[in-house]
Write a protein that holds these residues in place. Structure first.
Motif, mmCIF file in Angstrom:
data_model
loop_
_atom_site.group_PDB
_atom_site.id
_atom_site.type_symbol
_atom_site.label_atom_id
_atom_site.label_comp_id
_atom_site.label_asym_id
_atom_site.label_seq_id
_atom_site.Cartn_x
_atom_site.Cartn_y
_atom_site.Cartn_z
ATOM 1 N N PRO A 161 0.773 -0.920 0.056
ATOM 2 C CA PRO A 161 -0.069 -0.048 -0.170
ATOM 3 C C PRO A 161 0.819 1.254 0.008
ATOM 4 O O PRO A 161 1.916 1.180 0.517
ATOM 5 N N ASN A 162 0.423 2.369 -0.418
ATOM 6 C CA ASN A 162 1.185 3.637 -0.723
ATOM 7 C C ASN A 162 0.380 4.655 0.418
ATOM 8 O O ASN A 162 -0.627 4.229 1.025
ATOM 9 N N PRO A 163 1.066 5.738 0.536
ATOM 10 C CA PRO A 163 0.403 6.831 1.419
ATOM 11 C C PRO A 163 -0.956 7.124 1.209
ATOM 12 O O PRO A 163 -1.578 7.593 1.953
ATOM 13 N N ALA A 164 -1.506 6.903 -0.078
ATOM 14 C CA ALA A 164 -3.075 7.026 -0.222
ATOM 15 C C ALA A 164 -3.772 6.131 0.475
ATOM 16 O O ALA A 164 -4.864 6.417 1.051
ATOM 17 N N HIS A 165 -3.343 5.047 0.431
ATOM 18 C CA HIS A 165 -4.163 3.834 0.923
ATOM 19 C C HIS A 165 -4.225 4.041 2.611
ATOM 20 O O HIS A 165 -4.931 3.790 3.207
ATOM 21 N N GLU A 166 -2.765 4.333 2.972
ATOM 22 C CA GLU A 166 -2.633 4.575 4.476
ATOM 23 C C GLU A 166 -3.518 5.796 5.045
ATOM 24 O O GLU A 166 -3.950 5.484 6.102
ATOM 25 N N ALA A 167 -3.629 6.808 4.257
ATOM 26 C CA ALA A 167 -4.287 8.025 4.655
ATOM 27 C C ALA A 167 -5.843 7.579 4.756
ATOM 28 O O ALA A 167 -6.365 7.915 5.952
ATOM 29 N N LEU A 168 -6.428 6.954 4.002
ATOM 30 C CA LEU A 168 -7.782 6.564 4.024
ATOM 31 C C LEU A 168 -7.919 5.529 5.235
ATOM 32 O O LEU A 168 -9.116 5.797 5.779
ATOM 33 N N ALA A 169 -7.025 4.760 5.459
ATOM 34 C CA ALA A 169 -7.208 3.880 6.681
ATOM 35 C C ALA A 169 -6.943 4.624 7.891
ATOM 36 O O ALA A 169 -7.864 4.288 8.827
ATOM 37 N N GLU A 170 -6.150 5.755 7.973
ATOM 38 C CA GLU A 170 -6.039 6.545 9.219
ATOM 39 C C GLU A 170 -7.284 7.314 9.385
ATOM 40 O O GLU A 170 -7.831 7.525 10.604
ATOM 41 N N LEU A 171 -7.889 7.857 8.258
ATOM 42 C CA LEU A 171 -9.148 8.387 8.298
ATOM 43 C C LEU A 171 -10.017 7.852 8.929
ATOM 44 O O LEU A 171 -11.158 8.197 9.790
ATOM 45 N N HIS A 185 -6.263 -2.080 0.109
ATOM 46 C CA HIS A 185 -6.763 -1.139 1.378
ATOM 47 C C HIS A 185 -6.681 -1.923 2.618
ATOM 48 O O HIS A 185 -6.537 -1.421 3.459
ATOM 49 N N GLN A 186 -7.140 -3.165 2.320
ATOM 50 C CA GLN A 186 -6.854 -4.036 3.711
ATOM 51 C C GLN A 186 -5.651 -4.142 4.130
ATOM 52 O O GLN A 186 -5.511 -4.181 5.278
ATOM 53 N N ASP A 187 -4.644 -4.368 3.251
ATOM 54 C CA ASP A 187 -3.244 -4.427 3.705
ATOM 55 C C ASP A 187 -2.897 -3.202 4.555
ATOM 56 O O ASP A 187 -1.953 -3.089 5.355
ATOM 57 N N ALA A 188 -3.409 -2.030 4.054
ATOM 58 C CA ALA A 188 -3.086 -0.579 4.831
ATOM 59 C C ALA A 188 -3.822 -0.718 5.989
ATOM 60 O O ALA A 188 -3.555 0.364 6.991
ATOM 61 N N GLY A 189 -4.963 -1.550 6.281
ATOM 62 C CA GLY A 189 -5.506 -1.367 7.583
ATOM 63 C C GLY A 189 -7.154 -1.027 7.478
ATOM 64 O O GLY A 189 -7.911 -0.747 8.444
ATOM 65 N N SER A 190 -7.553 -0.648 6.241
ATOM 66 C CA SER A 190 -8.920 -0.346 6.019
ATOM 67 C C SER A 190 -9.764 -1.543 6.339
ATOM 68 O O SER A 190 -9.491 -2.721 6.033
ATOM 69 N N VAL A 243 -2.225 11.676 -5.825
ATOM 70 C CA VAL A 243 -2.991 11.142 -4.512
ATOM 71 C C VAL A 243 -2.044 10.977 -3.460
ATOM 72 O O VAL A 243 -2.395 10.934 -2.338
ATOM 73 N N THR A 244 -0.808 10.248 -3.683
ATOM 74 C CA THR A 244 -0.076 10.108 -2.399
ATOM 75 C C THR A 244 0.527 11.249 -1.724
ATOM 76 O O THR A 244 0.964 10.954 -0.520
ATOM 77 N N LYS A 245 0.231 12.611 -2.413
ATOM 78 C CA LYS A 245 0.971 13.757 -1.569
ATOM 79 C C LYS A 245 -0.515 14.386 -1.085
ATOM 80 O O LYS A 245 -0.370 14.693 -0.034
ATOM 81 N N ALA A 246 -1.568 14.272 -1.803
ATOM 82 C CA ALA A 246 -2.645 15.113 -1.364
ATOM 83 C C ALA A 246 -3.486 14.407 -0.345
ATOM 84 O O ALA A 246 -3.772 15.182 0.703
ATOM 85 N N LEU A 247 -3.613 13.220 -0.399
ATOM 86 C CA LEU A 247 -4.301 12.495 0.820
ATOM 87 C C LEU A 247 -3.852 12.614 1.927
ATOM 88 O O LEU A 247 -4.691 12.953 2.923
ATOM 89 N N PRO A 248 -2.399 12.151 2.230
ATOM 90 C CA PRO A 248 -1.940 12.531 3.688
ATOM 91 C C PRO A 248 -2.063 13.916 4.037
ATOM 92 O O PRO A 248 -2.441 14.066 5.247
ATOM 93 N N ARG A 249 -1.793 14.490 3.089
ATOM 94 C CA ARG A 249 -1.955 16.241 3.697
ATOM 95 C C ARG A 249 -3.419 16.595 4.131
ATOM 96 O O ARG A 249 -3.721 17.206 5.008
ATOM 97 N N LEU A 250 -4.548 16.044 3.376
ATOM 98 C CA LEU A 250 -5.913 16.303 3.501
ATOM 99 C C LEU A 250 -6.095 15.471 4.814
ATOM 100 O O LEU A 250 -6.858 16.223 5.829
ATOM 101 N N VAL A 251 -5.735 14.369 5.217
ATOM 102 C CA VAL A 251 -6.042 13.550 6.331
ATOM 103 C C VAL A 251 -5.418 14.274 7.591
ATOM 104 O O VAL A 251 -6.139 14.437 8.403
ATOM 105 N N GLU A 252 -4.195 14.566 7.218
ATOM 106 C CA GLU A 252 -3.592 15.332 8.489
ATOM 107 C C GLU A 252 -4.318 16.487 8.679
ATOM 108 O O GLU A 252 -4.554 16.749 10.166
#
Ligand code: ZN
Length: 252
Positions: free
Chosen positions: A81-91, A109-114, A238-247
């Motif tokens: 998974p990449n930072p976009a998957h991880e950000a969604l799991a964190e959200l 997504h499951q690998d990232a923790g969703s 998406v790998t840059k924007a999603l982590p920023r958005l979720v942060e």
């Protein structure tokens, strides 16, 4: 990416009672999984007719041999998974995402923790028995095909095994679609990520959400079909924007 816009979008997600997300191929390509539909995507290399449900029924042996080659192309190298998957799991784990709908079949997504994403096109890491409908891990089945067992059959009932993905010519899984629609109808913020929003019925989900008055936030490298209807339309990686958005969502 406009920081002020990002803060407003984050606030809309933070303040929403129910948030839905939809992800498409753009989230997977960042993990090195080839896109199917882009110009140099997989369907320029493979013939979609070879993966049609008609072929599966008429020539399961040939179908499974081609499917093995395709799977090796798709998942040949270990993918993470990449930072976009991880950000969604964190959200989601922070309580700001009520459900995740994905068009992707890679299970990242499951690998990232969703937890229990709604997979409207199925999951390529599983196979399903066409007889008893039991589901199995795909890897050992691919191994059997590699060893010459084509088409592979169910250990329990001996019926044909099929990849647990929606083949061309097949209906989308009713239960997944129902869950996706309910989630969409109750959402007051809808986040569409890495999808050009052209393939139905996935494309209609954010449209319905927006028509119901939900705040539509799109994050995609290029303009999408629904960019005109989106309150926030971030055309970026998406790998840059999603982590920023979720942060930003979790900042307050
Ligand atoms: Zn079976």
């Amino acid at each position: 990416m406009n920081e002020r816009e990002l803060e407003f979008a984050a606030a809309a997600i933070r303040d929403a009672d129910s948030v839905a997300a939809l992800t498409g191929a753009g989230v997977s390509t960042a993990s090195g999984i080839p896109d199917f539909r882009s110009e140099d995507g997989l369907w320029s290399e493979y013939d979609p007719n070879d993966f049609h449900v008609r072929r599966f029924r008429a020539d399961p042996e040939g179908f499974w041999r081609d499917r093995l080659t395709l799977a090796e192309d798709l998942f040949g190298d270990a993918v993470d998974p990449n930072p976009a998957h991880e950000a969604l799991a964190e959200l989601e784990s922070a309580g700001h995402l009520d459900g995740l709908i994905t068009q992707n079949v890679d299970g990242l997504h499951q690998d990232a923790g969703s937890d229990d994403p709604i997979e409207i096109h199925g999951n390529g890491r599983r196979v399903v028995c066409t007889g008893c409908k039991r589901r199995f891990e795909a890897d050992p089945v691919f191994e059997r095909v590699r060893d010459g067992e084509a088409p592979p059959t169910c250990d329990d009932c001996e019926d044909l095994l099929k990849p647990d993905v929606v083949l061309f010519g097949e209906q989308l899984p009713e239960h997944a679609l129902f869950r996706a629609q309910s989630l969409t109808e109750s959402a007051d913020a809808f986040l569409a990520v890495g999808s050009s929003l052209t393939v139905e019925p996935a494309a209609s989900l954010p449209r319905v959400a927006a028509e119901n008055g939900a705040t539509l936030v799109i994050v995609n490298l290029d303009r999408t079909e629904l960019s005109g209807q989106a309150e926030y339309d971030f055309r970026t990686d998406v790998t840059k924007a999603l982590p920023r958005l979720v942060e930003e969502v979790l900042a307050e």
